[in-house]
Design an enzyme around this catalytic site. Structure first.
Site, PDB file in Angstrom:
ATOM      1  N   LYS A  58       0.868  -1.180   0.000  1.00 27.02           N
ATOM      2  CA  LYS A  58       0.000   0.000   0.000  1.00 27.02           C
ATOM      3  C   LYS A  58       0.903   1.229   0.000  1.00 27.02           C
ATOM      4  O   LYS A  58       1.944   1.238   0.689  1.00 27.02           O
ATOM      5  CB  LYS A  58      -0.894  -0.035   1.256  1.00 27.02           C
ATOM      6  CG  LYS A  58      -1.914   1.098   1.349  1.00 27.02           C
ATOM      7  CD  LYS A  58      -2.793   0.950   2.589  1.00 27.02           C
ATOM      8  CE  LYS A  58      -3.849   2.034   2.706  1.00 27.02           C
ATOM      9  NZ  LYS A  58      -4.694   1.878   3.903  1.00 27.02           N
TER      10      LYS A  58
ATOM     11  N   SER B  50      -9.748   2.072   3.072  1.00 27.27           N
ATOM     12  CA  SER B  50      -8.873   2.853   2.213  1.00 27.27           C
ATOM     13  C   SER B  50      -7.899   2.011   1.407  1.00 27.27           C
ATOM     14  O   SER B  50      -7.294   2.501   0.459  1.00 27.27           O
ATOM     15  CB  SER B  50      -8.085   3.848   3.057  1.00 27.27           C
ATOM     16  OG  SER B  50      -7.240   3.145   3.971  1.00 27.27           O
TER      17      SER B  50
ATOM     18  N   SER C 268      -9.947  -0.415   7.215  1.00 30.96           N
ATOM     19  CA  SER C 268      -9.399  -0.338   5.859  1.00 30.96           C
ATOM     20  C   SER C 268      -8.719  -1.594   5.327  1.00 30.96           C
ATOM     21  O   SER C 268      -8.338  -1.612   4.155  1.00 30.96           O
ATOM     22  CB  SER C 268      -8.431   0.828   5.758  1.00 30.96           C
ATOM     23  OG  SER C 268      -9.158   2.019   5.699  1.00 30.96           O
TER      24      SER C 268
HETATM   25  N1  GLN Z   1     -13.079   4.425   6.638  1.00 35.06           N
HETATM   26  C1  GLN Z   1     -12.456   4.841   7.855  1.00 35.06           C
HETATM   27  C2  GLN Z   1     -12.026   6.272   7.709  1.00 35.06           C
HETATM   28  O1  GLN Z   1     -12.346   6.839   6.727  1.00 35.06           O
HETATM   29  C3  GLN Z   1     -11.297   3.954   8.184  1.00 35.06           C
HETATM   30  C4  GLN Z   1     -10.138   4.188   7.310  1.00 35.06           C
HETATM   31  C5  GLN Z   1      -8.966   3.319   7.673  1.00 35.06           C
HETATM   32  O2  GLN Z   1      -9.119   2.277   8.305  1.00 35.06           O
HETATM   33  N2  GLN Z   1      -7.789   3.783   7.293  1.00 35.06           N
HETATM   34  O3  GLN Z   1     -11.393   6.833   8.526  1.00 35.06           O
END
Ligand code: GLN
Length: 487
Positions: A79, A154, A178
């Site tokens: 990532k 994400s 995410s």
């Molecule tokens: N969707 C959540 C956010 O927008 C979690 C994102 C993540 O786990 N990086 O913060």
């Protein structure tokens, strides 16, 4: 051999060691798949072709010399939140579009040390803020099961890449879901380890008390193999926990009979899509058939996890992202008039809308007048959620429920309404607030779209979670399904 891409990472690692094929062949084949899919999926931000081919040659020499590590020659992707020395590390943001990291994240260094060959850096929501991979400066990632839909986020680039078999494994991070949420929406296995199990050093910070690195793979056995290499104490991360890394692979076959499974009452609420629920209930039946003992448990404070998260995470992000000031590294605006203008325009032009929304929310909840009302209160409720989980694990070994309320949704469907987007993580955020490990595994389809089952365990129960996931994958084949067009 033309079916490399449908082999698991475990099979590829064994095939390399048995010299059935070379790392160079494997790397070339996967690079070709990445190139062929990029226009349709946009899963990668950078492809490190030359480096990958030269690393593969080194791996092949090690394999020939019988000096191979656990992952020698196996292609992987990172990532783009993990710093990679000499390679652009953007975190999906214009702010870091020009940033070439001077060092490797610990995760990157460890996987390199185990012999894995990096093919590139995957696309993601900007600074990992999002649930759909639509906030990336590099454009949205598309779901390989249906390109009109989001892959989740994400870590959507990593998930799409593994689901489309562009790479057998990809690293990811999970601050509020995410890893698990995109795993569910893309039909693959996603493991979020215990907070502190995997080093955060060199993993670009979003919300430091929640961020945890993990991995996306086709199977739980593959996740065990990668986690064994990426986990462990790191003196460079003050929250890294100094406890030995078990052999997750050796623990996979642990019998499941007698496993006490708690069904999270709060997860089977009215927000859960009825079709999704059916798939989850079917999966629970499979577990029962394997000898698991199911009972319902309630975590009364869990419904507060989304509001708590959206105070704590923005608060920490507003502090972490203060370092992007246009002075030291990253984006700098053209011709600043003075220092204030440099700060204002560099940040104003470098960050996207969602990141700015989080920074503003975070600054607000940390401000003198509101600290007690929001931040302190959120921390208190976080503690209550922790205690709920602790109590639950007094009577059950693991908790099971859905990973997401619905299957993948359309690109653009939720971008204009942040709250609807935030509610996507309603089932995943609790584990982050409590620092618990959790895994999502594919457990069926709703209208040709994958559905994920989530398993949450006590701190440092990764071996337990992975063996429970593996037991399911031994008697089902959801994890072997590849999106049409990528088979
Ligand atoms: N969707 C959540 C956010 O927008 C979690 C994102 C993540 O786990 N990086 O913060």
């Amino acid at each position: 051999m033309s079916d490399w891409h449908t082999s698991t990472l475990t099979q590829l690692a064994a095939g390399l060691r048995a010299r059935k094929f070379s790392s160079a062949e494997l790397v070339r084949a996967y690079l070709q798949r990445i190139d062929a899919s990029q226009a349709a999926l946009n899963a990668f931000i950078s492809v490190t072709r030359e480096q990958a081919l030269s690393d593969a040659a080194v791996a092949d020499r090690a394999l020939a010399a019988g000096a191979a590590g656990a992952l020698t020659g196996v292609p992987i992707a990172h990532k783009d939140i993990f710093c990679t020395q000499g390679v652009r590390t953007t975190c999906g943001s214009r702010m870091l579009d020009n940033f070439v990291s001077p060092y490797d994240a610990t995760v990157v260094a460890k996987l390199k040390g185990a012999g894995a060959v990096m093919l590139g850096k995957t696309n993601m929501d900007e600074f990992a803020m999002g649930s759909s991979s639509e906030t990336s400066f590099y454009g949205p990632v598309r779901n390989p099961w249906n390109p009109q839909l989001v892959p989740g986020g994400s870590s959507g680039g990593s998930a799409a890449a593994v689901a489309a078999r562009l790479v057998p494994a990809a690293t990811a991070t999970d601050t509020g879901g995410s890893i698990r949420q995109p795993a569910a929406l893309c039909g693959i296995t996603g493991l979020k380890p215990t907070y502190g199990r995997v080093s955060r050093f060199g993993m670009i910070a979003f919300a430091s008390s929640l961020d945890q690195g993990g991995v996306l793979t086709a199977t739980a056995a593959d996740a065990a193999l990668v986690l064994r290499e990426m986990a462990g104490f790191d003196a460079n991360d003050s929250t890294s926990v100094d406890t030995p890394v078990p052999d997750y692979v050796a623990a996979l076959e642990r019998p499941l009979a007698g496993l006490k499974v708690g069904l999270l009452k709060e997860f089977f609420d009215e927000g859960l899509d009825a079709h999704n629920e059916r798939r989850i209930r079917e999966a629970l039946k499979v577990y029962e058939g394997l000898g698991a003992k199911l009972s319902e448990v309630s975590l009364p404070n869990l419904p507060l996890s989304v509001p708590v998260y959206y105070v704590v995470a923005p608060a920490e992000c507003s502090s972490n992202l203060a370092r992007y000031d246009g002075v030291r590294f990253g984006y700098r605006c053209e011709k600043p008039r003075d220092l204030a203008d440099l700060y204002r325009r560099s940040r104003g032009e470098g960050f996207g809308a969602e990141v700015k929304r989080r920074i503003m929310t975070g600054t607000y909840v940390l401000s003198a007048g509101y600290y007690d009302a929001y931040y302190l209160k959120a921390q208190r409720v976080r503690q209550l959620i922790n205690e709920d989980f602790r109590r639950a694990f007094g009577s059950v070994d693991v908790l099971m429920g859905p990973t997401t309320p619905t299957p993948a949704f359309a690109i653009g469907a939720k971008t204009s309404d942040p709250i609807t987007m935030y509610l996507n993580d309603i089932y995943t955020i609790g584990a982050n607030l409590a620092g618990l490990p959790a895994v999502s595994i594919p457990c069926g389809f709703v209208q040709q779209l994958p559905v994920g089952l989530q398993i949450v365990g006590p701190h440092f129960s990764e071996a337990r979670l992975l063996s429970a996931a593996h037991a399911f994958q031994r008697v089902t084949d959801w994890h072997t399904r590849v999106p049409p067009g990528y088979a």
